[in-house]
Design a protein around this motif. Sequence first.
Motif, short mmCIF file in Angstrom:
data_model
loop_
_atom_site.label_atom_id
_atom_site.label_comp_id
_atom_site.label_asym_id
_atom_site.label_seq_id
_atom_site.Cartn_x
_atom_site.Cartn_y
_atom_site.Cartn_z
N THR A 134 0.62 -1.40 -0.14
CA THR A 134 0.05 0.00 -0.11
C THR A 134 0.99 1.19 0.01
O THR A 134 0.60 2.29 -0.73
CB THR A 134 -0.95 0.00 1.27
N SER A 196 -5.20 -3.71 6.58
CA SER A 196 -5.47 -4.50 7.53
C SER A 196 -5.48 -4.36 8.95
O SER A 196 -5.38 -5.46 9.80
CB SER A 196 -4.68 -5.78 6.92
N GLU A 198 -5.70 -3.82 12.93
CA GLU A 198 -6.89 -3.94 13.65
C GLU A 198 -7.48 -2.60 14.11
O GLU A 198 -6.52 -1.94 14.28
CB GLU A 198 -6.36 -4.78 15.01
N ASN A 221 -9.87 -0.47 5.19
CA ASN A 221 -9.92 -1.64 4.50
C ASN A 221 -11.19 -1.83 3.56
O ASN A 221 -12.16 -2.67 3.80
CB ASN A 221 -9.89 -2.80 5.44
#
Length: 317
Positions: A134, A196, A198, A221
């Motif tokens: 990314t 990705s 959390e 995401n």
Amino acid sequence: MEYIAVLIAEKLSLVIQHNLPGMNGQFYISDLYFYGIIPLVFIFFLYYTKVNERFILYWETLQRTFYAVLYSEIFCVVLLYLFKTSNYVSRAYVVIFFAMAFICLCISRQFLIKTCRRLNLMKEAVVFIGAGKTTQKIIDFTRNNNCFGINVAGLFDETPKIKDITEKYHIFRDLEETKDYIQRYKIRTVIIAVPSMEKERLLNLIEDLQPIVRNLMFVPNIVGMPVFNLEVKRLYENNMVLLGIKNNLAKKTNRRIKRVFDIVFSLATMVIILPVSIIVMIGIMIESPGASPIFKHYRVGKSGKLFPCYKFRSMVQ
């Protein structure tokens, strides 16, 4: 640069207006408006529409520039009416100036970007959280698009995986070192490029970094979702963000415009490829005498309907 571009547009519009047939009458606009108010109004609306953002596509720049010019023209005309100076301003000049301002501002922006890229100027220092694909995509975007570039000051990633990034840029060992670097060198922009990540960790990162940077961005995401017509709706009272995906073809007008475009483009393309098609057809007829050079079969189209599809025969029965 915008100030100079607006002045050039004003001068060019004057020259064009004076050379138009039947436009030999008196034309007057005060120096205060010409050199002061009008350019400043344009600069304000260019800033208001955020034309000079770094992470912006070329077509979006054109769109924002168009709206900035439109708002500026309307505002200037209203000012002229309020101060009763509109009788001295040619309507033809207003129309010509609109076109000239748009063209000059677009050209000046491209000239400024190209010059800054060559001289390595106006690059904003950016710290990335994450050293993966990314991050690489964002860096490539700023290189390949007509926008002001960035200077990667460093990356924080506990487990960097892409070798090209780790060898080329500085990798911070931990978050505290990253924060210390940001504060010491007054980094204004931080990008969290870990889709990705959390939710709790992302919130903690935002809470830690937001007080010390001016611009904090993160990549959500939404991998696999269409983002071309994506719109962001902010529900401030409920602390919520809605992502909307526009379907432009839902309007009958847009569908009709697209249909007309498809037909016109197809006819124009057919005219271009017709000589080549005739040559291919003759070649097939020579190679396979007596057989039809065209093969007809059916395909599934809109709403599950079958339609005949024609192509050159490429196989022999």
